[in-house]
Design a protein around this motif. Structure first.
Motif, mmCIF file in Angstrom:
data_model
loop_
_atom_site.group_PDB
_atom_site.id
_atom_site.type_symbol
_atom_site.label_atom_id
_atom_site.label_comp_id
_atom_site.label_asym_id
_atom_site.label_seq_id
_atom_site.Cartn_x
_atom_site.Cartn_y
_atom_site.Cartn_z
ATOM 1 N N THR A 246 0.837 -1.207 0.000
ATOM 2 C CA THR A 246 0.000 0.000 0.000
ATOM 3 C C THR A 246 0.868 1.252 0.000
ATOM 4 O OG1 THR A 246 -1.706 -1.189 1.229
ATOM 5 C CG2 THR A 246 -1.849 1.205 1.212
ATOM 6 N N GLY A 247 1.945 1.215 0.805
ATOM 7 C CA GLY A 247 2.853 2.362 0.850
ATOM 8 C C GLY A 247 3.505 2.645 -0.486
ATOM 9 N N THR A 248 3.935 1.581 -1.189
ATOM 10 C CA THR A 248 4.562 1.795 -2.501
ATOM 11 C C THR A 248 3.568 2.362 -3.496
ATOM 12 O OG1 THR A 248 4.118 -0.489 -3.188
ATOM 13 C CG2 THR A 248 6.236 -0.048 -2.129
ATOM 14 N N GLN A 249 2.312 1.916 -3.396
ATOM 15 C CA GLN A 249 1.280 2.448 -4.286
ATOM 16 C C GLN A 249 1.008 3.920 -3.988
ATOM 17 O OE1 GLN A 249 -1.816 -0.384 -3.452
ATOM 18 N NE2 GLN A 249 -1.238 -1.720 -5.164
ATOM 19 N N ILE A 250 1.037 4.280 -2.711
ATOM 20 C CA ILE A 250 0.850 5.688 -2.347
ATOM 21 C C ILE A 250 1.996 6.533 -2.886
ATOM 22 C CG2 ILE A 250 0.869 7.307 -0.394
ATOM 23 C CD1 ILE A 250 -0.747 5.213 1.191
ATOM 24 N N ILE A 251 3.241 6.029 -2.751
ATOM 25 C CA ILE A 251 4.404 6.773 -3.266
ATOM 26 C C ILE A 251 4.252 7.033 -4.763
ATOM 27 C CG2 ILE A 251 6.885 6.645 -3.716
ATOM 28 C CD1 ILE A 251 7.114 5.052 -1.067
ATOM 29 N N ASN A 252 3.898 6.001 -5.520
ATOM 30 C CA ASN A 252 3.726 6.165 -6.967
ATOM 31 C C ASN A 252 2.593 7.141 -7.282
ATOM 32 O OD1 ASN A 252 5.797 4.448 -7.720
ATOM 33 N ND2 ASN A 252 4.486 2.637 -7.723
ATOM 34 N N ALA A 253 1.496 7.035 -6.528
ATOM 35 C CA ALA A 253 0.350 7.902 -6.782
ATOM 36 C C ALA A 253 0.672 9.363 -6.471
ATOM 37 C CB ALA A 253 -0.846 7.437 -5.949
ATOM 38 N N LEU A 254 1.492 9.598 -5.444
ATOM 39 C CA LEU A 254 1.860 10.977 -5.107
ATOM 40 C C LEU A 254 2.591 11.653 -6.257
ATOM 41 C CD1 LEU A 254 3.092 10.680 -1.388
ATOM 42 C CD2 LEU A 254 0.874 11.468 -2.215
ATOM 43 N N GLN A 255 3.377 10.878 -7.007
ATOM 44 C CA GLN A 255 4.120 11.479 -8.110
ATOM 45 C C GLN A 255 3.214 11.940 -9.243
ATOM 46 O OE1 GLN A 255 7.287 12.315 -7.569
ATOM 47 N NE2 GLN A 255 6.798 11.392 -5.586
ATOM 48 N N THR A 256 2.004 11.360 -9.337
ATOM 49 C CA THR A 256 1.076 11.828 -10.374
ATOM 50 C C THR A 256 0.499 13.204 -10.035
ATOM 51 O OG1 THR A 256 -0.902 10.783 -9.417
ATOM 52 C CG2 THR A 256 0.450 9.449 -10.915
ATOM 53 N N ILE A 257 0.575 13.599 -8.754
ATOM 54 C CA ILE A 257 0.159 14.966 -8.412
ATOM 55 C C ILE A 257 1.057 15.964 -9.128
ATOM 56 C CG2 ILE A 257 -0.061 16.644 -6.535
ATOM 57 C CD1 ILE A 257 -0.710 14.298 -4.670
ATOM 58 N N VAL A 258 2.364 15.650 -9.159
ATOM 59 C CA VAL A 258 3.329 16.520 -9.836
ATOM 60 C C VAL A 258 3.215 16.386 -11.344
ATOM 61 C CG1 VAL A 258 5.777 17.044 -10.138
ATOM 62 C CG2 VAL A 258 4.923 16.372 -7.881
ATOM 63 N N GLN A 316 -7.415 7.518 -0.346
ATOM 64 C CA GLN A 316 -8.162 6.693 -1.294
ATOM 65 C C GLN A 316 -7.375 5.459 -1.720
ATOM 66 O OE1 GLN A 316 -9.597 9.271 -4.451
ATOM 67 N NE2 GLN A 316 -11.100 10.244 -3.106
ATOM 68 N N VAL A 317 -6.072 5.586 -1.870
ATOM 69 C CA VAL A 317 -5.255 4.405 -2.167
ATOM 70 C C VAL A 317 -5.338 3.428 -0.994
ATOM 71 C CG1 VAL A 317 -2.906 3.546 -2.514
ATOM 72 C CG2 VAL A 317 -3.684 5.568 -3.759
ATOM 73 N N GLY A 318 -5.264 3.969 0.226
ATOM 74 C CA GLY A 318 -5.382 3.120 1.405
ATOM 75 C C GLY A 318 -6.734 2.440 1.481
ATOM 76 N N ALA A 319 -7.805 3.187 1.181
ATOM 77 C CA ALA A 319 -9.154 2.607 1.228
ATOM 78 C C ALA A 319 -9.304 1.479 0.215
ATOM 79 C CB ALA A 319 -10.181 3.702 0.967
ATOM 80 N N ALA A 320 -8.709 1.670 -0.960
ATOM 81 C CA ALA A 320 -8.785 0.628 -1.986
ATOM 82 C C ALA A 320 -8.116 -0.659 -1.529
ATOM 83 C CB ALA A 320 -8.147 1.126 -3.285
ATOM 84 N N ALA A 321 -7.103 -0.548 -0.676
ATOM 85 C CA ALA A 321 -6.390 -1.724 -0.176
ATOM 86 C C ALA A 321 -7.003 -2.263 1.113
ATOM 87 C CB ALA A 321 -4.922 -1.375 0.059
ATOM 88 N N GLY A 322 -7.933 -1.508 1.672
ATOM 89 C CA GLY A 322 -8.521 -1.910 2.942
ATOM 90 C C GLY A 322 -7.713 -1.481 4.147
#
Length: 434
Positions: A246-258, A316-322
């Motif tokens: 979940t943490g790695t998915q959050i890291i990747n998703a944060l980069q899409t903000i930029v 939301q990434v966290g919610a998707a993973a439960g």
């Protein structure tokens, strides 16, 4: 009418001669004090102190200011020193700021005044080094105080010398730095009309000055994202809610903000995850993970927008993973904003100090500076002073906050001249308006 015009022309000519004489005096006095400035800088470099622990540095500065007859206040924001010099003519209050603290870095540069100091930092013994050039800032402002004290009768207004602790950030949960200086009234009593600061640069040639109107340096926010999942054996991941994945998915998703959400045509955005803590054993999926990082923006509205996007993305990434996700964002500094009108008025003062050909505009910097807090109280102007040896390649210059950080201190008088010219020119400009 002709007589009135002649009188006015003579008055203007007289003022011009006075200005030229003052500039010549500043240049001569700055050149004369340069050996002392270098000596002070090297002493401070050899005896660095960490944030909120600048006790000896404060004593060193205080003794110098008092020797010049400058009124001194100590213990401001823990170890800060504030000097007040009343000029010979009524006028505005101009503040000049230098930061005093060093960093927990071990010096690798082999110079005679190399630091071998160690100190306690967050419960650990660490090496200490002036790896960002604050020693040169203090020495320059000490030299400026010497020059201005010797020209006191010609100063229009009052000069406030701010020697600030903890620019690099106070340790642990302590308060400190510019926010605490402002909180304790450094911009009041008397109220500051304009504030100036400088920063040495290892990648700008010595003797040169660079500046940027408007947003010049980024805000700095630190964020923490805690992830709570479900622990399981590493051989049966389906029984887990994996906080590492979940943490790695959050890291990747944060980069899409930029890369996909922020309008970087308006201003740059940086989101960096610098720490990822999780797990104790290679065959156990842990229950929790912790991400820590920094956000850099150069626009206050964009800063708040990015905060909201980080919270939403992580949740939301966290919610998707439960998983349960909590986001904390702590603003350390604001955008360092150079008042455009002040910059336009005062650039000629910098050109007097360095020569017109040695003063240039620069791009914004994603590094941060707590000088930004002074700008919430008065028009502010923060600029960069070169410290790279002449002829060196700026692409190969050792970075700030590194063990190899190095500056050429042979032209620190440029900083002294810049500060002195800013004081005189700002005061005279306001007086001429009246």
């Amino acid at each position: 009418m002709q007589k009135l015009l002649t009188t006015f022309a003579l008055a203007c000519f007289s003022l011009s001669l006075q200005a030229q004489d003052l500039q010549a005096q500043i240049s001569q006095k700055a050149a004369a004090i340069l050996p002392e400035v270098i000596k002070w800088r090297r002493h401070l470099h050899q005896h660095p102190e960490l944030s909120n622990r600048e006790f000896k540095t404060a004593e060193y500065v205080t003794a110098h200011l008092r020797s010049l007859g400058i009124t001194v206040q100590t213990g401001v924001a823990k170890t800060g020193v504030v000097g007040l010099l009343q000029g010979g003519k009524p006028g505005p209050v101009v503040a000049l700021r230098a930061d005093m603290d060093a960093l927990p870095v071990q010096e690798k540069v082999d110079v005679p005044f190399k630091s071998t100091v160690t100190a306690e930092y967050l419960g650990q013994t660490v090496p200490v080094m002036h790896a960002c050039g604050h020693d040169s800032h203090v020495a320059i402002l000490m030299g400026t105080a010497s020059v201005l004290a010797g020209m006191k009768k010609d100063i229009t207004g009052t000069v406030k010398f701010i020697f600030q602790p903890a620019e690099e950030g106070p340790p642990g949960n302590e308060e400190g730095g510019a926010p605490l200086m402002v909180k304790e009234g450094v911009m009041d009593n008397p109220v500051v009309d304009a504030v100036f600061g400088l920063h040495i640069s290892s990648a700008i040639e010595a003797g040169r000055i660079h500046y940027k109107p408007g947003a010049a340096m980024a805000s700095s926010d630190w964020f923490t994202i805690s992830i709570k999942g479900k622990q399981a054996h590493g051989s049966a991941p389906w029984n887990s809610i994996d906080p590492i994945v979940t943490g790695t998915q959050i890291i990747n998703a944060l980069q899409t903000i930029v890369s996909r959400q922020a309008n970087i045509v308006e201003a740059p955005v940086v989101i960096t995850v610098g720490k990822f803590h999780s797990g104790v054993r290679n065959n156990i999926i842990p229950e929790e993970a912790l991400l820590e990082g920094t956000i850099r923006t150069l626009d206050s509205k964009m800063q708040q927008d990015v905060h909201q996007r980080i919270r939403r993305t992580a949740m939301q990434v966290g919610a998707a993973a439960g998983a349960e996700v909590k986001v904390t964002i702590d603003t350390k500094t604001l955008v360092t904003f150079n008042d455009s009108a002040l910059v336009q008025r005062m650039v000629p003062s910098l050109q007097k100090a360095a020569g017109a050909g040695n003063v240039a505009t620069m791009s914004w910097v994603t590094g941060a500076e707590d000088f930004s807090f002074y700008g919430t109280k008065a028009p502010a102007f923060f600029f960069y002073l070169g410290g790279m040896p002449k002829g060196a390649d700026p692409r190969k210059a050792p970075g700030h906050h590194t063990p190899d950080f190095y500056i050429d201190d042979s032209m620190l008088d440029t900083g002294v001249k810049a500060f002195c010219n800013l004081v005189f020119d700002y005061g005279q400009a306001l007086r001429a308006k009246k």
